[in-house]
Design a protein around this motif. Structure first.
Motif, PDB file in Angstrom:
ATOM      1  N   ALA A 274      -7.236  -0.521  -5.748  1.00  0.00           N
ATOM      2  CA  ALA A 274      -8.158  -1.590  -5.353  1.00  0.00           C
ATOM      3  C   ALA A 274      -9.105  -1.929  -6.503  1.00  0.00           C
ATOM      4  O   ALA A 274      -9.410  -3.092  -6.747  1.00  0.00           O
ATOM      5  CB  ALA A 274      -8.943  -1.182  -4.114  1.00  0.00           C
ATOM      6  N   GLU A 275      -9.535  -0.907  -7.213  1.00  0.00           N
ATOM      7  CA  GLU A 275     -10.460  -1.117  -8.325  1.00  0.00           C
ATOM      8  C   GLU A 275      -9.750  -1.552  -9.603  1.00  0.00           C
ATOM      9  O   GLU A 275     -10.373  -2.122 -10.497  1.00  0.00           O
ATOM     10  CB  GLU A 275     -11.263   0.153  -8.585  1.00  0.00           C
TER      11      GLU A 275
ATOM     12  N   SER B 181       0.800  -1.224   0.000  1.00  0.00           N
ATOM     13  CA  SER B 181       0.000   0.000   0.000  1.00  0.00           C
ATOM     14  C   SER B 181       0.833   1.275   0.000  1.00  0.00           C
ATOM     15  O   SER B 181       0.507   2.225  -0.717  1.00  0.00           O
ATOM     16  CB  SER B 181      -0.980   0.003   1.170  1.00  0.00           C
TER      17      SER B 181
ATOM     18  N   ASP C  15      -9.136   4.722  -4.024  1.00  0.00           N
ATOM     19  CA  ASP C  15      -9.226   3.283  -4.253  1.00  0.00           C
ATOM     20  C   ASP C  15      -8.850   2.869  -5.682  1.00  0.00           C
ATOM     21  O   ASP C  15      -9.214   1.796  -6.137  1.00  0.00           O
ATOM     22  CB  ASP C  15     -10.614   2.778  -3.891  1.00  0.00           C
TER      23      ASP C  15
END
Length: 89
Positions: free
Chosen positions: A67-68, A43, A64
């Motif tokens: 993440a997406e 991260s 995000d």
């Protein structure tokens, strides 16, 4: 605002500048569909990468985004969508 295209080569350069590369990963290999996690990017490295993209391309990315869009191929396409939207806004 930017009308430049974000490329896989630009992503590789930014990743290497900001976070380096895991010793077991050949970033010049066929990694387009390998997740960033499997490439060894955690991260903090991804936050640094997002910040560098934002500064260099003059855009704002969603928190995000990784993440997406968990692979280089998906991220490059998403960044180009953001760039296209920035030009038409």
């Amino acid at each position: 605002m930017s009308d430049r295209e974000f490329t896989f080569d630009a992503l590789k350069r930014i990743l290497l500048e900001g976070a380096g590369a895991d010793e077991g990963v050949d970033i010049d290999g066929d990694i387009l569909d390998i997740t960033f996690e499997n490439l060894g990017y955690e991260s903090l490295a991804l936050l640094e990468t997002a910040g560098r993209i934002e500064r260099e391309y003059g855009v704002s990315l969603d928190d995000d985004i990784f993440a997406e869009h968990p692979t280089p191929r998906a991220l490059v396409a998403a960044i180009n969508d953001v760039l296209k939207d920035a030009v038409t806004a």
